[in-house]
Design a protein around this motif. Structure first.
Motif, short mmCIF file in Angstrom:
data_model
loop_
_atom_site.label_atom_id
_atom_site.label_comp_id
_atom_site.label_asym_id
_atom_site.label_seq_id
_atom_site.Cartn_x
_atom_site.Cartn_y
_atom_site.Cartn_z
N MET A 1 0.85 -1.20 0.00
CA MET A 1 0.00 0.00 0.00
C MET A 1 0.89 1.25 0.00
O MET A 1 1.84 1.33 0.77
N ASP A 2 0.55 2.22 -0.87
CA ASP A 2 1.41 3.38 -1.05
C ASP A 2 0.89 4.58 -0.25
O ASP A 2 0.01 5.30 -0.69
N CYS A 3 1.46 4.76 0.94
CA CYS A 3 1.10 5.94 1.76
C CYS A 3 2.21 6.98 1.72
O CYS A 3 2.30 7.84 2.59
N ASP A 4 3.06 6.89 0.67
CA ASP A 4 4.20 7.80 0.57
C ASP A 4 3.73 9.23 0.27
O ASP A 4 2.94 9.45 -0.64
N LEU A 5 4.22 10.16 1.06
CA LEU A 5 3.86 11.57 0.87
C LEU A 5 5.07 12.41 0.48
O LEU A 5 5.04 13.65 0.60
N THR A 6 6.13 11.75 0.01
CA THR A 6 7.34 12.47 -0.39
C THR A 6 6.99 13.50 -1.47
O THR A 6 6.19 13.22 -2.37
N ASP A 7 7.60 14.68 -1.37
CA ASP A 7 7.39 15.78 -2.32
C ASP A 7 6.01 16.42 -2.20
O ASP A 7 5.63 17.23 -3.03
N ARG A 8 5.26 16.06 -1.18
CA ARG A 8 3.97 16.70 -0.93
C ARG A 8 4.11 17.70 0.22
O ARG A 8 4.86 17.45 1.17
N THR A 9 3.36 18.78 0.11
CA THR A 9 3.30 19.74 1.21
C THR A 9 1.89 19.70 1.80
O THR A 9 0.90 19.79 1.07
N ALA A 10 1.84 19.54 3.12
CA ALA A 10 0.55 19.44 3.81
C ALA A 10 0.37 20.61 4.76
O ALA A 10 1.32 21.06 5.40
N LEU A 11 -0.84 21.10 4.85
CA LEU A 11 -1.23 22.10 5.84
C LEU A 11 -2.21 21.45 6.80
O LEU A 11 -3.25 20.94 6.37
N ILE A 12 -1.85 21.43 8.09
CA ILE A 12 -2.74 20.85 9.10
C ILE A 12 -3.12 21.96 10.07
O ILE A 12 -2.25 22.58 10.69
N THR A 13 -4.41 22.20 10.21
CA THR A 13 -4.85 23.25 11.13
C THR A 13 -4.99 22.68 12.54
O THR A 13 -5.24 21.48 12.71
N GLY A 14 -4.79 23.53 13.52
CA GLY A 14 -4.89 23.09 14.91
C GLY A 14 -3.89 21.98 15.23
O GLY A 14 -4.17 21.09 16.02
N ALA A 15 -2.70 22.07 14.61
CA ALA A 15 -1.73 20.98 14.72
C ALA A 15 -0.73 21.19 15.85
O ALA A 15 0.26 20.47 15.96
N GLY A 16 -0.99 22.18 16.70
CA GLY A 16 -0.08 22.41 17.82
C GLY A 16 -0.23 21.38 18.93
O GLY A 16 0.66 21.23 19.78
N ARG A 17 -1.35 20.70 18.94
CA ARG A 17 -1.63 19.74 20.02
C ARG A 17 -2.40 18.55 19.45
O ARG A 17 -2.83 18.57 18.30
N GLY A 18 -2.60 17.56 20.33
CA GLY A 18 -3.59 16.51 20.09
C GLY A 18 -3.38 15.72 18.82
O GLY A 18 -2.25 15.43 18.41
N MET A 19 -4.48 15.38 18.19
CA MET A 19 -4.40 14.49 17.03
C MET A 19 -3.81 15.22 15.81
O MET A 19 -3.21 14.58 14.94
N GLY A 20 -3.95 16.55 15.74
CA GLY A 20 -3.33 17.29 14.64
C GLY A 20 -1.82 17.20 14.71
O GLY A 20 -1.14 17.02 13.70
N LYS A 21 -1.29 17.32 15.91
CA LYS A 21 0.16 17.21 16.11
C LYS A 21 0.64 15.82 15.72
O LYS A 21 1.65 15.66 15.03
N LYS A 22 -0.09 14.80 16.17
CA LYS A 22 0.29 13.42 15.84
C LYS A 22 0.23 13.20 14.33
O LYS A 22 1.08 12.52 13.75
N THR A 23 -0.78 13.78 13.69
CA THR A 23 -0.91 13.64 12.23
C THR A 23 0.27 14.29 11.53
O THR A 23 0.82 13.75 10.57
#
Ligand SMILES: NC(=O)c1ccc[n+]([C@@H]2O[C@H](COP(=O)([O-])OP(=O)(O)OC[C@H]3O[C@@H](n4cnc5c(N)ncnc54)[C@H](O)[C@@H]3O)[C@@H](O)[C@H]2O)c1
Length: 258
Positions: free
Chosen positions: A1-23
């Motif tokens: 299964m290809d979960c590779d995110l190389t060369d991708r840029t992601a924006l995660i909101t509320g990522a300072g804590r909790g599940m956003g941080k883990k993501t």
């Protein structure tokens, strides 16, 4: 299964804590560069530093997602520093809720709709033209156990998350042929700051009604979000993936909490 995110840029909101941080950390382990948004600048910076330690690029940007101008400025800076956004996770959230009757519901409805619905709309608007131009994008919206059957005693939160689910379904239809996938992850109750204040009674109800017998950990949610952000899920669109151990919504409407 290809979960590779190389060369991708992601924006995660509320990522300072909790599940956003883990993501953010799970994305980084799969090769993505990550923009860490939070309304709290300190935790945004802290998380970004921890993500950089994993060997990818990361930047912490403080912004209130419910403020369209702040979101626009954030996306412009993020694009300058890390390149165009390929993956957006609308994760920022608030747990403020109370019963409809006797509650100061104007405030709680406004807050929940501002953050969960308009916050997600602002962020999606700010990145979507670029995704459509490039013919590629993944949007993952964090809904909730509350969209399973409502939870009760929290109509503002229920409405905030149901409206985000509606946005997910609608944008999936509109954008599928543009190469953009729009899905949701619906966590059960998760061990984060948001559930810390739950009473023993509520916690016990959750456990009694959960076939797996525990709350979720942030990692459980991060794994599902990573799947929906990755090429492995390219044919999944407009779906709400429940990550709740088969949780049956609790009878919070019976609690004597008025
Ligand atoms: N914890 C749970 O049991 C649970 C269950 C289902 C869904 N959720 C949802 O999961 C998401 C993440 O929650 P969590 O449990 O990790 O909570 P958390 O409180 O640990 O993290 C949420 C983060 O969002 C940030 N935030 C709040 N308002 C913001 C705004 N206007 N702009 C930018 N950032 C903002 C907070 O500062 C915080 O760092 C939320 O959308 C929440 O509603 C949580």
């Amino acid at each position: 299964m290809d979960c590779d995110l190389t060369d991708r840029t992601a924006l995660i909101t509320g990522a300072g804590r909790g599940m956003g941080k883990k993501t953010a950390k799970t994305f980084a382990r799969n090769g993505a560069d990550v923009v860490i948004n939070d309304v709290d600048p300190d935790v945004a910076e802290e998380t970004a530093a921890e993500v950089r330690d994993l060997g990818v690029e990361a930047v912490g940007i403080a912004a209130d997602v419910s403020d369209a101008a702040e979101v626009q400025a954030m996306v412009e800076r993020a694009t300058e520093e890390l390149g165009p956004i390929d993956v957006l996770v609308n994760n920022a959230g608030v747990g403020d809720a109370g019963p409809f009757v006797d509650d100061s519901y104007d405030d709680t409805f406004e807050l929940n709709l501002d953050v969960h619905l308009y916050g997600s709309l602002n962020c999606t608007r700010a990145v979507i033209d670029g995704m459509v131009e490039r013919g590629y994008g993944k949007v993952v919206n964090i809904t909730s156990i509350h969209t399973k059957n409502g939870v009760g005693m929290s109509p503002a939160y229920d409405v905030g998350k149901y409206s985000l689910l509606g946005l997910t379904k609608s944008l999936a239809l509109e954008l599928g042929r543009e190469g953009v996938r729009v899905n949701a992850v619906a966590p059960g109750w998760v061990n984060t700051r948001m559930t810390e204040g739950f009473s023993d009674d509520v916690r016990q109800q959750i456990l009694d009604n959960n076939p797996v017998g525990r709350l979720a950990e942030p990692e459980d949610i991060a794994n599902a979000v990573t799947f929906l952000a990755s090429p492995a899920s390219d044919y999944i669109n407009g779906h709400e993936l429940r990550v709740d151990g088969g949780q049956v919504p609790i009878d919070s409407w019976r609690l004597d909490n008025r």
